[in-house]
Design a protein around this motif. Structure first.
Motif, PDB file in Angstrom:
ATOM      1  N   ASN A  44       0.839  -1.194   0.000  1.00  0.00           N
ATOM      2  CA  ASN A  44       0.000   0.000   0.000  1.00  0.00           C
ATOM      3  C   ASN A  44       0.879   1.251   0.000  1.00  0.00           C
ATOM      4  O   ASN A  44       2.098   1.179  -0.132  1.00  0.00           O
ATOM      5  CB  ASN A  44      -0.964  -0.016   1.202  1.00  0.00           C
ATOM      6  N   ARG A 116       5.499   2.684  10.411  1.00  0.00           N
ATOM      7  CA  ARG A 116       4.993   1.655   9.491  1.00  0.00           C
ATOM      8  C   ARG A 116       5.693   0.330   9.745  1.00  0.00           C
ATOM      9  O   ARG A 116       5.057  -0.733   9.791  1.00  0.00           O
ATOM     10  CB  ARG A 116       5.200   2.109   8.043  1.00  0.00           C
ATOM     11  N   TYR A 120       3.697  -3.117  10.853  1.00  0.00           N
ATOM     12  CA  TYR A 120       3.664  -4.296   9.988  1.00  0.00           C
ATOM     13  C   TYR A 120       4.771  -5.302  10.312  1.00  0.00           C
ATOM     14  O   TYR A 120       4.941  -6.280   9.580  1.00  0.00           O
ATOM     15  CB  TYR A 120       3.761  -3.873   8.522  1.00  0.00           C
ATOM     16  N   PRO A 226       1.713  -5.881   3.760  1.00  0.00           N
ATOM     17  CA  PRO A 226       0.718  -5.651   4.824  1.00  0.00           C
ATOM     18  C   PRO A 226       0.217  -6.909   5.526  1.00  0.00           C
ATOM     19  O   PRO A 226      -0.225  -6.843   6.671  1.00  0.00           O
ATOM     20  CB  PRO A 226      -0.423  -4.935   4.093  1.00  0.00           C
ATOM     21  N   SER A 341       2.378  -8.798  10.879  1.00  0.00           N
ATOM     22  CA  SER A 341       1.473  -7.664  10.697  1.00  0.00           C
ATOM     23  C   SER A 341       0.521  -7.482  11.868  1.00  0.00           C
ATOM     24  O   SER A 341      -0.083  -8.445  12.363  1.00  0.00           O
ATOM     25  CB  SER A 341       0.671  -7.843   9.404  1.00  0.00           C
ATOM     26  N   ASN A 343      -2.254  -6.200  11.588  1.00  0.00           N
ATOM     27  CA  ASN A 343      -3.606  -6.471  11.098  1.00  0.00           C
ATOM     28  C   ASN A 343      -4.143  -7.791  11.644  1.00  0.00           C
ATOM     29  O   ASN A 343      -5.363  -7.976  11.730  1.00  0.00           O
ATOM     30  CB  ASN A 343      -3.616  -6.516   9.568  1.00  0.00           C
TER      31      ASN A 343
END
Length: 428
Positions: A44, A116, A120, A226, A341, A343
């Protein structure tokens, strides 16, 4: 990482064959940033910041070289030489403002780049060396920026040098000799200006060399992504060119637009008004503050106000300030989670955003006067900063239950649809 499906440079024209056989620079470029370098297909815009940092470094080097042609590193005329650059040199005001604001934009993209990486998990195996070299670059940037801030020889430049170098004297036995060695005397003067000017000119080229190593180290394991899932095959990648050169080009356009707006409409917004007053050793500013990118570490430095174990608070502050950066060197071994990550790490993600908030609070405390309630707030914020890395992160990495990871990058991108390898660009 070796990509067996990657295209390799094979020159067609006799001239390019001759050049490549004697100086394989086209092959190097093709394999580093061209179609010969496959990258994950799900990157991204947070992966733009590496290129933006490189552009900011180029701006600093180019403008710095030209400014050095007109600057005089002498206590009697340094301030006047900067004013002469602003008023008498053709486009000197533009060069000076571009260099000063370029430093701020450089730190903006590097801070975003670091966070970042934290989000990640780009510091995890097998990219530890990429992360470590990145922290070295960050340290070199801080040293370069500090010495550059002294060169205009305004009030904040002089007293910033006096205060920051004064903290070295807190180190037992060797502290005062180190401070005298750094300044070339007992107070900032001509010797300090000459030292800082020469090192400020040299270090950006050292940074450029470490950047080359940083990129080299990155090309061995390949880029993170990501999802944090490793590349499984050609269906998970696309050639760097033209897919990500176009994406980086768009990010660079946004960066240069924001930089131009700052440069032409608010060039002094990130500076300090006292630095437009010539340095005066007999007049101390009411409130001495460094540049904004040092504020969080300055708050940690000032958070120690009480002596512990017969060690002066001043020394504790110096140790804590350097330790706040040194923690980043051991971060890959503090986080034991196999998942990269955030996420897929819901608990870690909450603490990550608490860390972001904590650093912002430290930054705000760093610019405020060293009085209550800011000192007390900075003490709590500094304590949380160290607790995040030394206590919370190791525990969370061992007890949290990650979410299920996708089987491949292409699965996360295409949501179960059939993946096909992206076409490779036309060879030169």
């Amino acid at each position: 990482m070796s990509f067996p499906w990657a295209e390799h440079y094979a020159p067609k024209h006799p001239l390019t064959k001759w050049i490549d056989s004697r100086l394989p620079l086209p092959r190097l470029v093709y394999n580093a940033i061209g179609a010969g370098y496959p990258v994950p297909r799900n990157l991204n815009y947070f992966w733009n910041f590496g290129v933006l940092a490189g552009a900011a470094l180029a701006i600093q080097i180019i403008t710095g070289i030209i400014l050095a042609m007109h600057y005089a590193a002498h206590g009697d005329i340094a301030f006047q030489s900067v004013e002469s650059i602003m008023r008498d040199v053709n486009s000197g005001w533009l060069l000076r403002y571009a260099h000063a604001n370029g430093a701020s934009f450089f730190f903006i993209v590097v801070y975003l780049h670091i966070f970042r990486g934290l989000y990640y998990g780009s510091y995890k195996a097998p990219r530890e060396m990429v992360w470590l070299l990145g922290v070295v670059i960050f340290l070199l940037m801080m040293a370069t920026a500090f010495m550059g801030y002294v060169l205009p020889w305004g009030q904040m430049s002089f007293w910033g040098a006096q205060v920051i170098t004064g903290f070295f004297s807190a180190i037992p036995v060797v502290g005062e000799p180190i401070r005298v060695w750094l300044l070339g005397g007992f107070a900032p003067d001509n010797a300090a200006l000459n030292r800082f000017f020469s090192l400020h000119y040299l270090l950006p080229f050292v940074i450029a060399g470490v950047v080359v190593l940083h990129i080299w180290a990155l090309h061995i394991p390949g880029s993170n992504n990501p999802t944090g899932v490793d590349v499984k095959g050609p269906q998970d990648t696309v050639p760097f060119h033209p897919y990500y050169t176009a994406k980086d080009g768009f990010g660079l356009g946004v960066f240069l637009t924001a930089f131009s707006l700052m440069l032409f409409f608010a060039p002094n917004a990130l500076g300090h008004a006292d630095n437009y007053i010539p340095a005066n050793p007999l007049s101390t500013p009411a409130h001495i503050v460094p540049e904004w990118y040092f504020w969080p570490f300055y708050a940690i430095l000032r958070a120690f106000t009480v002596n512990f174990f017969w060690i002066p608070a001043k020394l504790w502050g110096v140790v804590a300030m350097f330790s706040a950066i040194a923690l980043l060197f051991v971060l890959p071994w503090l986080d034991a989670s196999p998942v990269r990550s955030a996420n897929y790490r819901p608990l870690y993600r909450k603490f990550f955003w608490l860390l972001v908030l904590d650093v912002l609070v430290l930054g705000y405390c760093g610019v405020m006067p060293a009085e209550e309630p800011w000192v007390r707030i900075s003490q709590f914020a500094a304590a949380y900063y160290f607790a995040h890395f030394l206590i919370i992160l190791p525990i969370v990495s061992r007890v949290e239950k990650p979410l299920p990871l996708p089987n491949s990058i292409s699965e996360s991108v295409l949501h179960g649809e059939k993946a096909e390898a992206a076409p490779i660009g036309v060879q030169a």
